[in-house]
Write a protein that holds these residues in place. Sequence first.
Motif, PDB file in Angstrom:
ATOM      1  N   HIS A 193      -0.851 -22.180  35.466  1.00  0.00           N
ATOM      2  CA  HIS A 193      -0.486 -20.782  35.686  1.00  0.00           C
ATOM      3  C   HIS A 193      -0.498 -20.475  37.175  1.00  0.00           C
ATOM      4  O   HIS A 193      -1.300 -21.021  37.919  1.00  0.00           O
ATOM      5  N   TYR A 208      -2.161 -10.852   9.511  1.00  0.00           N
ATOM      6  CA  TYR A 208      -2.000 -11.992   8.609  1.00  0.00           C
ATOM      7  C   TYR A 208      -2.923 -11.858   7.395  1.00  0.00           C
ATOM      8  O   TYR A 208      -2.497 -12.015   6.256  1.00  0.00           O
ATOM      9  N   PHE A 214      -2.005  -8.754   5.240  1.00  0.00           N
ATOM     10  CA  PHE A 214      -0.826  -8.989   4.417  1.00  0.00           C
ATOM     11  C   PHE A 214      -1.115  -9.997   3.307  1.00  0.00           C
ATOM     12  O   PHE A 214      -0.650  -9.828   2.174  1.00  0.00           O
ATOM     13  N   TYR A 253      -6.110 -12.361  31.601  1.00  0.00           N
ATOM     14  CA  TYR A 253      -5.105 -12.929  30.705  1.00  0.00           C
ATOM     15  C   TYR A 253      -5.756 -13.480  29.441  1.00  0.00           C
ATOM     16  O   TYR A 253      -5.277 -13.265  28.329  1.00  0.00           O
ATOM     17  N   LEU A 299      -0.295  -9.283  -0.451  1.00  0.00           N
ATOM     18  CA  LEU A 299       0.757 -10.054  -1.118  1.00  0.00           C
ATOM     19  C   LEU A 299       0.259 -10.630  -2.442  1.00  0.00           C
ATOM     20  O   LEU A 299       0.930 -10.519  -3.472  1.00  0.00           O
ATOM     21  N   LYS A 318       9.385  -7.658 -11.197  1.00  0.00           N
ATOM     22  CA  LYS A 318       9.574  -7.283  -9.793  1.00  0.00           C
ATOM     23  C   LYS A 318      11.033  -6.893  -9.579  1.00  0.00           C
ATOM     24  O   LYS A 318      11.914  -7.317 -10.321  1.00  0.00           O
ATOM     25  N   GLN A 325       4.128 -11.437  28.583  1.00  0.00           N
ATOM     26  CA  GLN A 325       3.095 -12.150  29.335  1.00  0.00           C
ATOM     27  C   GLN A 325       2.426 -11.291  30.416  1.00  0.00           C
ATOM     28  O   GLN A 325       1.201 -11.298  30.507  1.00  0.00           O
ATOM     29  N   TRP A 333      -0.210  -7.818  -4.987  1.00  0.00           N
ATOM     30  CA  TRP A 333       1.090  -7.278  -5.384  1.00  0.00           C
ATOM     31  C   TRP A 333       1.825  -8.264  -6.287  1.00  0.00           C
ATOM     32  O   TRP A 333       2.417  -7.893  -7.290  1.00  0.00           O
ATOM     33  N   TYR A 334       1.757  -9.541  -5.948  1.00  0.00           N
ATOM     34  CA  TYR A 334       2.533 -10.506  -6.705  1.00  0.00           C
ATOM     35  C   TYR A 334       1.953 -10.740  -8.093  1.00  0.00           C
ATOM     36  O   TYR A 334       2.672 -10.818  -9.077  1.00  0.00           O
ATOM     37  N   ALA A 335       0.617 -10.873  -8.156  1.00  0.00           N
ATOM     38  CA  ALA A 335      -0.009 -11.118  -9.459  1.00  0.00           C
ATOM     39  C   ALA A 335       0.128  -9.895 -10.340  1.00  0.00           C
ATOM     40  O   ALA A 335       0.224 -10.000 -11.560  1.00  0.00           O
ATOM     41  N   ASN A 336       0.099  -8.698  -9.701  1.00  0.00           N
ATOM     42  CA  ASN A 336       0.357  -7.469 -10.434  1.00  0.00           C
ATOM     43  C   ASN A 336      -0.599  -7.252 -11.598  1.00  0.00           C
ATOM     44  O   ASN A 336      -0.187  -6.822 -12.673  1.00  0.00           O
ATOM     45  N   LEU A 356      -6.138 -20.629  34.772  1.00  0.00           N
ATOM     46  CA  LEU A 356      -5.574 -21.082  33.504  1.00  0.00           C
ATOM     47  C   LEU A 356      -4.928 -22.451  33.635  1.00  0.00           C
ATOM     48  O   LEU A 356      -4.354 -22.753  34.663  1.00  0.00           O
ATOM     49  N   PRO A 398       7.976  -8.076  -0.327  1.00  0.00           N
ATOM     50  CA  PRO A 398       6.741  -8.713   0.155  1.00  0.00           C
ATOM     51  C   PRO A 398       6.697 -10.214  -0.117  1.00  0.00           C
ATOM     52  O   PRO A 398       6.208 -10.974   0.705  1.00  0.00           O
TER      53      PRO A 398
END
Lengths: 396, 379
Positions: free
Chosen positions: B43, A262, A265, A247, A269, B90, A313, A272-275, A396, B96
């Motif tokens: 658990h 994370y 992206f 587990y 992001l 945009k 799970q 892309w945003y500042a471009n 656990l 995004p």
Amino acid sequence: MSEPVNPVEYTKKELPASMSKIATALIAIGLIGVILAYLFDTTRASFNGLVMLMFVTSIGAGSVFLIAIEYLGGAVWSTPFRRVSEFLGAVVFLLPLLALPVYLNLHSIFEWTHLEVVEADKILSGKSAYLNPTFFTVRVIIFFSIWILFYLILTRNSKKQDSNGDQNLTKINIKVSAIFIPFFGLTLTFAAIDWIMSLEPHWFSTIFGVYYFSGTMLAALSFATILIVYLNEKGYFVKGISKDNYYSLGALLFAFVNFWAYIAFSQFLLIWYANLPEETFWYLARWDGAWKYVTISTIFIHFLLPYIVLAPQPAKKDPKRLIVASVIILFAHFLDIFWLVMPTFGKESFAFGWIEIAFPILAVGLILFVFVFKYKSENLVPIRDPKLKRGLNFRL
Amino acid sequence: MSDKTIFAYSALFDSPDDIIHAAEEVKKQGFEKYDVNTPYPVHGMDDAMKLSPSKLGYVALFFGLSGMLAAIILTYFTSVVDYPQVIGGKPFYAFPGYVPVMFELTVLSAAVLTVATMLLIFFKLPNNRHPLHDTNYMKAVSSDKYGLYIEIEDEKYDEAVIKSLFERFNAKVIEPIYYDDTEVEHKNRIFEPKFIIGLVLIAVITSGTTYFTLNKLMFMIPFSWMMDQDKIVPQESYELFADGFGMRNPVEGTIARGQLPYEYYQKPEEAAVALINPLFPTAENFALGKKKYDIYCSPCHGYHGEGDSRMRGQFPNPPSLHSEKVRDWTDGRIYHVITEGQNVMPSYSTQLSREEKWATVLYIRALQRSLNAKESDLE
């Protein structure tokens, strides 16, 4: 002083013969393909060689990192199978060998090695204090030496403990790990910058090192997971490894699948945003022609698919699901590096043929071979590690 | 003691293994109304108690998805329906950029509302009392002990049997839990005056301090020093100068660098005659003109000057630059429009230097010739 630790009962079994046969076969096929590739189309082969190098770096350096964080975090659940990472980490010795053909073709891969281009370009000449062949070589030697050095220290101590059960060796390894972690962070970041980001020397992304690290961690962990689950189901480890150990393994994989998404992206992001044209061109190149489909598929293969497989799970305890997820992630990491490197070679459409297949075959063959080789001379379980008993009783 | 009503019989264990085995046995003996309290999720407990898989996961999924849907509606309504604005070129629905909003709302509502649901089910809100409150048992299980209790309402409840069972599994403390008399009487403490007054006090204090900080404290020394500085801000008077103006004009007869005054202010006809394009039609000048045109003019006039605005109706579409009128204009006349603007079109003097303006004029000429070539171009 503390008592030496008594060994846990462990009988070593021979690995199935098929494993070394598969490794040898993969290496044979891969090697022929790779050699032919270098003869046939050197530039294309060197780009693929770079992809392979970074993939094996992920497994090697990533495994040393896994060993180190186990010591540093005082984790016990992973102690029964820490040796798997110790064996896999040995691929760091192959890195200089794999880097050599790439290094010899540096000129056809990296734009910044062309003096006349750098001179004519204000931005590149500004970066030339860092991006020049001499300093690059020095850095690469430093990366390899640090990984190999810490690998040797950590695994030597671990191996020595098998025979004398000295608890102090664990304490020493904890200190060594603490020293290694910052070195690892820096070397891996700069390795990612040097080998991958500098393919487009005008481009920069401050999160790039973290991005590569997230994949590294996943690749090292999933390669280890495949071997751990496969071998444990066949009874190669000692008794006591329970679903709770599985587990934790599954949860760590799941966490890093999310971490990768994370980071990936976040990088996208902001750009892309500042471009800004000096940043967006890198993504635009990966949105051109056939690359678009590779880009979209990484979202699925690297994130959504393993996410769905690992989310429930029970899945994190299920050996089959763990192996399936690990295989997907491992493939995804190779694809990810391919996606990072190859657009520099083939704009608009990506080259895919037997050359691109030969390199991953060789990479997997080599890693498996190293594992089989290390297995022959060492115990698969650190039998006198002071944390082992707690690891086997882990709940656990 | 005996006059109190008993709620349950409880036991405290020292290790998670003990409690798991105890729970297994309790289940095996056929008890139904019992529960386990541990300082962290142990658990394997679900298996020991033979609980069917928890449905709380679906609750979390439901709230997570509702959070995401709320985020989608929020972003879509504000930026597409209610107040569409072009920001940084945009699209209206800049997907995004809204992913973080969706992510946060998904996580937030899944976490908070799942806990709220749990409390609702457990306490049967608005009731906030539970016999386990303020007991030694609760104190122990919320620090480092593992507790189990069997309710008196269980059909199989038998003190002796339960006691011996607990003892068999190394229970360290075995004791009954009683209802608190005061709690039995008052059903809903939420509507007690004490509680209501407490809530009101909290509201008054928080809003009062907020008001005080923002409206009073900020204007007291030393917090006001930030605002009251010894400097003149634009539009302020200043007694040191004879005319009393804080803002000064440039010294008579001087011109700031790069700020040549424009002589034909509101005199388009004179500009048309007097101004002559100083640039030669070289490749570099065309390239410069194209660059500036594409950046500053194309959002309204379109890349080819046909008035095909990309402003999506947020600004009146300009006329085509290929009209006979503009084609017949002199370079100076077009230069005048760029410098001064024309009706709703604003001036571009602050964005473009003189040279860049003339280069833009050159590029417009090239655009015009591309649709209406001169006879001589065809030769």
